[in-house]
Write an enzyme that holds these catalytic residues in place. Structure first.
Site, PDB file in Angstrom:
ATOM      1  CG  HIS A   1      67.735 -16.922  10.137  1.00 30.05           C
ATOM      2  ND1 HIS A   1      68.299 -17.801  11.037  1.00 30.05           N
ATOM      3  CD2 HIS A   1      67.865 -16.991   9.111  1.00 30.05           C
ATOM      4  CE1 HIS A   1      69.261 -18.261  10.063  1.00 30.05           C
ATOM      5  NE2 HIS A   1      68.820 -17.696   8.920  1.00 30.05           N
TER       6      HIS A   1
ATOM      7  CG  HIS B   1      72.462 -21.824  16.786  1.00 28.36           C
ATOM      8  ND1 HIS B   1      71.398 -22.118  15.868  1.00 28.36           N
ATOM      9  CD2 HIS B   1      72.302 -20.358  16.666  1.00 28.36           C
ATOM     10  CE1 HIS B   1      70.778 -21.376  15.340  1.00 28.36           C
ATOM     11  NE2 HIS B   1      71.029 -20.218  15.891  1.00 28.36           N
TER      12      HIS B   1
ATOM     13  CG  ASP C   1      65.574 -18.445  14.441  1.00 30.52           C
ATOM     14  OD1 ASP C   1      65.967 -18.250  13.505  1.00 30.52           O
ATOM     15  OD2 ASP C   1      66.327 -18.869  15.595  1.00 30.52           O
TER      16      ASP C   1
END
Length: 264
Positions: free
Chosen positions: A60, A117, A8
């Site tokens: 991602h 998040h 990510d």
């Protein structure tokens, strides 16, 4: 040795603003280079530990972030989304000896990263069996479903501490700390060195990082928008607790992650 890497960007060093993570933004070119450098370091550590096969999931956003020509010949790069329940760890299976997570970040409702998040920015929090969850939790449990231990994680310091609560023996490298809208970030060269060394060491400790999956997985999602909660409540087996909160109990992580695909 066969190693899986999920990558990510929001947990990589220096990454502080959404513009550094989004295609089309001027700042994105720098962000993807940082992400690529950290993943290359993880590959180097895996090879140093004896890995002969590495599979990397670009995990991602567009899943087209990592610079393809940067990786060693031992690596296979998964670009794009398979649209399967495994999501950020798509392609993982029982043939892998270990998994490594790079650039991971704090979850929704956490305060250790200005970009915190869980899967998207549309929820206030996600819980698994009552425990606040980050993407790390979802993906570590998915790996465990295939009996693959997650032995290493890099990202923000809060995520690293959170990861240790689930996998106490994991090797974790915190490359930055979030405070408010700011990050205190480690030098990129140092971050890459620590990732390389950490992965090489962690791959000698695979058995200690195996975790036992719970008997069932209750997922609780608090949506920012009540309309999304209402929509999610129509997934078979889901229950709406209040205008923003929906739960679903899966018989295993695959069942729960399938529900997540449609609810979150």
């Amino acid at each position: 040795m066969k190693v899986y890497i999920s990558a990510d960007i929001e947990g990589c060093t220096f990454i502080t603003d959404w513009k550094e993570t989004e295609q089309g933004e001027e700042e994105y070119a720098q962000g993807r280079k940082i992400m690529t450098n950290e993943v290359v370091a993880a590959c180097e550590g895996a090879i140093a530990a004896g890995a002969t096969e590495i599979v990397i999931k670009d995990a991602h956003d567009s899943a087209l972030n990592l610079i393809p020509y940067a990786f060693p010949e031992e690596a296979t790069l998964i670009r794009g989304w398979t649209c399967t329940p495994e999501s950020m760890v798509a392609g993982i299976d029982e043939t892998f000896d270990a998994a490594v997570f790079i650039g991971y970040h704090s979850g929704a409702g956490f305060d250790g990263n200005p970009l915190a998040h869980t899967m998207n920015t549309q929820n206030n929090y996600v819980k698994i069996n009552g425990r606040p969850a980050a993407e790390f939790d979802l993906n570590a449990y998915t790996a465990a479903y295939y009996d693959v231990p997650v032995v290493f994680v890099s990202g923000d310091e809060e995520l690293c501490e959170h990861a240790k609560e689930l996998v106490p023996e994991i090797t974790a490298v915190g490359v930055k700390k979030g405070v408010g809208e700011a990050t205190f970030s480690m030098n990129l060269n140092k971050a890459c060195r620590l990732i390389k060394e950490g992965v090489a060491s962690a791959l000698k400790n695979t058995d200690a990082c195996k975790i036992k999956s719970p008997d069932s997985f209750e997922m609780e999602i608090s949506f920012k928008d009540p309309v999304k909660a209402l929509r999610g409540s129509f997934y078979p087996g889901a229950k709406q607790l209040d205008p923003r909160t929906v739960t679903y109990t899966g018989r295993d992580i695959q069942d729960m992650m399938t529900a997540r695909m449609f609810m979150l």
